[in-house]
Structure formats: C-alpha cells, structure tokens
Design an enzyme around this catalytic site. Structure first.
Site, PDB file in Angstrom:
ATOM      1  N   GLN A 102      -1.286 -14.533  -0.001  1.00  0.00           N
ATOM      2  CA  GLN A 102      -1.250 -15.744  -0.828  1.00  0.00           C
ATOM      3  C   GLN A 102       0.070 -15.804  -1.583  1.00  0.00           C
ATOM      4  OE1 GLN A 102      -5.350 -16.135  -2.948  1.00  0.00           O
ATOM      5  NE2 GLN A 102      -5.114 -14.020  -2.316  1.00  0.00           N
ATOM      6  N   VAL A 104       4.038 -16.112  -2.452  1.00  0.00           N
ATOM      7  CA  VAL A 104       5.128 -16.968  -1.986  1.00  0.00           C
ATOM      8  C   VAL A 104       6.449 -16.190  -1.974  1.00  0.00           C
ATOM      9  CG1 VAL A 104       3.994 -19.136  -2.630  1.00  0.00           C
ATOM     10  CG2 VAL A 104       5.391 -17.930  -4.334  1.00  0.00           C
ATOM     11  N   HIS A 120      -0.058 -19.787   1.174  1.00  0.00           N
ATOM     12  CA  HIS A 120       0.346 -20.695   0.094  1.00  0.00           C
ATOM     13  C   HIS A 120       1.829 -21.041   0.142  1.00  0.00           C
ATOM     14  CE1 HIS A 120      -3.422 -19.469  -2.460  1.00  0.00           C
ATOM     15  NE2 HIS A 120      -3.698 -20.294  -1.486  1.00  0.00           N
ATOM     16  N   CYS A 156      17.603 -34.578  -0.694  1.00  0.00           N
ATOM     17  CA  CYS A 156      17.427 -34.467   0.755  1.00  0.00           C
ATOM     18  C   CYS A 156      18.648 -35.069   1.455  1.00  0.00           C
ATOM     19  CB  CYS A 156      16.161 -35.199   1.168  1.00  0.00           C
ATOM     20  SG  CYS A 156      15.957 -35.364   2.943  1.00  0.00           S
ATOM     21  N   SER A 198      -7.289 -12.006  -7.318  1.00  0.00           N
ATOM     22  CA  SER A 198      -8.407 -12.265  -8.224  1.00  0.00           C
ATOM     23  C   SER A 198      -9.593 -12.893  -7.495  1.00  0.00           C
ATOM     24  CB  SER A 198      -7.952 -13.179  -9.353  1.00  0.00           C
ATOM     25  OG  SER A 198      -7.431 -14.381  -8.829  1.00  0.00           O
ATOM     26  N   PRO A 223      -7.304  -3.018  -9.808  1.00  0.00           N
ATOM     27  CA  PRO A 223      -7.683  -2.245 -11.004  1.00  0.00           C
ATOM     28  C   PRO A 223      -8.807  -2.913 -11.791  1.00  0.00           C
ATOM     29  CG  PRO A 223      -5.497  -3.260 -11.281  1.00  0.00           C
ATOM     30  CD  PRO A 223      -5.942  -3.561  -9.887  1.00  0.00           C
TER      31      PRO A 223
HETATM   32  P1  OAD Z   1      -3.928 -13.736  -9.666  1.00  0.00           P
HETATM   33  O1  OAD Z   1      -2.806 -13.737 -10.653  1.00  0.00           O
HETATM   34  O2  OAD Z   1      -5.018 -14.700  -9.812  1.00  0.00           O
HETATM   35  O3  OAD Z   1      -4.628 -12.289  -9.635  1.00  0.00           O
HETATM   36  C1  OAD Z   1      -3.898 -11.108  -9.528  1.00  0.00           C
HETATM   37  C2  OAD Z   1      -4.888  -9.981  -9.282  1.00  0.00           C
HETATM   38  O4  OAD Z   1      -4.150  -8.787  -9.102  1.00  0.00           O
HETATM   39  C3  OAD Z   1      -5.857  -9.721 -10.433  1.00  0.00           C
HETATM   40  O5  OAD Z   1      -7.180  -9.593  -9.914  1.00  0.00           O
HETATM   41  C4  OAD Z   1      -5.392  -8.377 -11.013  1.00  0.00           C
HETATM   42  O6  OAD Z   1      -6.466  -7.601 -11.495  1.00  0.00           O
HETATM   43  C5  OAD Z   1      -4.778  -7.737  -9.798  1.00  0.00           C
HETATM   44  N1  OAD Z   1      -3.718  -6.755 -10.074  1.00  0.00           N
HETATM   45  C6  OAD Z   1      -2.855  -6.698 -11.105  1.00  0.00           C
HETATM   46  N2  OAD Z   1      -2.012  -5.663 -10.981  1.00  0.00           N
HETATM   47  C7  OAD Z   1      -2.337  -5.047  -9.807  1.00  0.00           C
HETATM   48  C8  OAD Z   1      -1.837  -3.919  -9.089  1.00  0.00           C
HETATM   49  N3  OAD Z   1      -0.806  -3.218  -9.536  1.00  0.00           N
HETATM   50  N4  OAD Z   1      -2.427  -3.579  -7.919  1.00  0.00           N
HETATM   51  C9  OAD Z   1      -3.469  -4.288  -7.439  1.00  0.00           C
HETATM   52  N5  OAD Z   1      -3.983  -5.361  -8.062  1.00  0.00           N
HETATM   53  C10 OAD Z   1      -3.431  -5.734  -9.226  1.00  0.00           C
HETATM   54  O7  OAD Z   1      -3.226 -13.820  -8.262  1.00  0.00           O
HETATM   55  P2  OAD Z   1      -3.809 -14.266  -6.847  1.00  0.00           P
HETATM   56  O8  OAD Z   1      -5.185 -13.758  -6.647  1.00  0.00           O
HETATM   57  O9  OAD Z   1      -2.767 -13.962  -5.847  1.00  0.00           O
HETATM   58  O10 OAD Z   1      -1.942 -20.163  -5.646  1.00  0.00           O
HETATM   59  O11 OAD Z   1      -3.873 -15.818  -7.054  1.00  0.00           O
HETATM   60  C11 OAD Z   1      -4.234 -16.612  -5.983  1.00  0.00           C
HETATM   61  C12 OAD Z   1      -3.518 -17.910  -6.036  1.00  0.00           C
HETATM   62  O12 OAD Z   1      -3.718 -18.495  -7.323  1.00  0.00           O
HETATM   63  C13 OAD Z   1      -2.005 -17.811  -5.968  1.00  0.00           C
HETATM   64  O13 OAD Z   1      -1.542 -17.727  -4.635  1.00  0.00           O
HETATM   65  C14 OAD Z   1      -1.593 -19.111  -6.572  1.00  0.00           C
HETATM   66  C15 OAD Z   1      -2.542 -19.150  -7.752  1.00  0.00           C
HETATM   67  O14 OAD Z   1      -2.956 -20.365  -8.130  1.00  0.00           O
HETATM   68  C16 OAD Z   1      -1.100 -21.183  -5.453  1.00  0.00           C
HETATM   69  O15 OAD Z   1      -0.002 -21.231  -5.941  1.00  0.00           O
HETATM   70  C17 OAD Z   1      -1.650 -22.234  -4.554  1.00  0.00           C
HETATM   71 ZN    ZN Z   2      14.011 -36.685   2.916  1.00  0.00          ZN
END
Ligand code: OAD
Ligand code: ZN
Length: 255
Positions: A102, A104, A120, A156, A198, A223
C-alpha cells in the site's frame, strides 16, 4: 521466538506460494513518517483524509502538491531497512512470492524486490490531473524545509492542466489490474504475511481475509493490535525490521 514460530517456520518452508502484503509500518524504520504521522509542519492542522483527495487538490493544488513533494524528498533521502531486505531475501527462497504494497515509496524495489504491486500508486509517477498522461518532475530537485512548503504543480506538456501525484486518493478507485492481481494471488497462496499495516483502509484491508477464506495461513507482523488479530494464525508482535530478518534467518539457516 516461541514455540508458535517453530510451526511457522515449517509452514513457510513447505509453502509453494507466499504473499507479502505491506503497509506504512514497513517503511517506518527507514524514517518515513506513516501516513497519519506525516501531518506536521505546514500541514499540522489538516487531516490526512482531507488532503489526500481530488477536491483538496482542486481547491489548493500548491498545498497538496507541496505535501507530496515533501514526502517524495523524504523517500529520496531514505534507504530500505532490514525489513525490506528480508522480504527481498524471502522472495529468493520461496518458489513464488507476490509482494503487494500500500506504500507509495520505492523502498521495496530498492531492496531488490521484483514486480511489486502498488495498490495505492506511487510518489514517482505523476500524471496530468485532466488528461491523465504521464508527466515529469521539474529538473531541479527542491530542497524541502523540514516544515514543508507550498509548491505550484508543474503543467501538463499536452494540455497545460496541473500535474497531480500518481497516488490513489480517498474516494478514488484502486488501479484495477493491480487489485485483481492482488486478490488472485491472495486466493491462491499458502501463506500470507500482513506486515506493518493498520488493516483499516478498504478494499486493501480485505486481501488477508480473502487469503484466509481460501485456506491460507495468515501471519501478522505489527507491534500493535489491529482488526486482523483475530484472523491471523500467527501474530508476531514487533517491528518489521527485527521480526522479518529473524524469521528468514531461522527458516532458512545457512543461507
Ligand atoms: P497506517 O499508518 O494506517 O498504519 C501503520 C501500521 O504500521 C500501524 O498498524 C502500526 O502499528 C504499524 N507499525 C508502526 N511501526 C511499525 C514497524 N516498525 N514495524 C511494523 N509495523 C509497524 O498505514 P497503512 O496501514 O499502510 O492510503 O495505511 C493504509 C493506507 O491508509 C495508506 O496506504 C494510505 C492511508 O490512507 C492511501 O493513501 C490511499
Ligand atoms: Zn494533460
């Protein structure tokens, strides 16, 4: 690791198809702020879900473009961590591994993972807001102040409209091919790792559930507790950069 992980090592050694599904937590130890942590400085009074939308870009393109440029500079200054490296190493050990992220950023690629599925989008694939043609970044790389700044997006080359970041915004659909490939891999795998996410943002969050439903063992590395806890057969509570390398080392000793 406890006794539970002995089973996991066997499950992993026997697995023919593995899926690794990652989120912002994987890049946290590279110093990349997670999506929600990123709202400091210029953007501190905004909500992430407010800035990451087409409406926000229409209303104030420089504010939103500046935010993504700030994030892009953070990624360019960062390096893959041991978690990214371990996932790339795992790919070399199992017969088929599909990596779905997910994120970028491009840290999986820089760690050596091949064919990463970016659900994403990417910070490095800007396109026209109006005609969707791929666009280029301006030549000179901006020095972003710690607190960020507003930056007018480039125009653009074809239609003169503002260029937007190549990421998926709230309210937009995910790239269809990527989503299909991800669900297909999830339904066909023996083991799915959910690392550093998350598990709150849909439809991506449904991928581990699709795998479990099809009979795969779900392994979570985080964690903190998430909605995936009750589904996961193995909950490895810890940071990805510690847990993943140890698991690879212990599963394939002597490599
Ligand atoms: P989040 O910021 O929602 O969650 C990050 C997760 O990583 C949390 O559950 C933390 O507990 C965990 N975490 C933190 N440090 C860590 C470590 N060192 N090792 C392992 N885990 C750790 O991020 P995403 O789940 O990626 O979407 O969020 C999903 C999407 O929500 C993103 O891609 C973005 C956002 O809205 C878009 O931009 C469309
Ligand atoms: Zn254009």
């Amino acid at each position: 690791m406890g006794e539970e992980s002995v089973d996991l090592r066997e499950v992993l050694r026997d697995a023919r198809r593995v899926v690794v599904f990652t989120g912002a937590g994987v890049s946290a130890e590279s110093g990349i702020p997670t999506f929600r942590d990123a709202l400091t400085g210029l953007w501190h009074r905004f909500d992430a879900a407010e800035l990451a939308t087409a409406d926000a870009f229409r209303r104030d393109p420089a504010l939103v473009w500046g935010w993504y440029e700030w994030r892009r500079m953070k990624v360019l200054a960062a390096s893959p961590n041991d978690g990214h490296e371990a996932i790339a190493a795992m790919e070399r050990r199992v017969s088929k591994l599909t990596l779905i992220t997910q994120n970028v950023d491009d840290l999986h690629e820089r760690a050596g993972s091949a064919a990463v599925i970016h659900l994403h989008g990417s910070l490095f694939a800007p396109r026209c807001f109006a005609c969707a043609r791929p666009a280029a970044f301006p030549e000179e790389r901006p020095e972003e102040p710690e607190g960020g700044r507003r930056i007018e997006p480039p125009e653009c080359a074809h239609c003169g409209s503002p260029v937007r970041p190549g990421v998926v915004w709230f309210g937009e659909s995910l790239p269809e091919g990527a989503l299909e490939q991800a669900f297909e891999a999830a339904r066909a795998c023996d083991v799915l790792f959910s690392v550093g996410t998350s598990s709150l943002v849909h439809p991506a969050a449904e991928i581990p559930f699709a795998a479990a439903q099809a009979g795969a063992a779900v392994v979570q590395v985080n964690p903190n507790a998430t909605p995936l806890d009750r589904l996961a057969r193995f909950n490895l509570r810890g940071a990805s950069a510690q847990v993943m390398p140890r698991l690879v080392r212990e599963t394939w000793p002597g490599h």
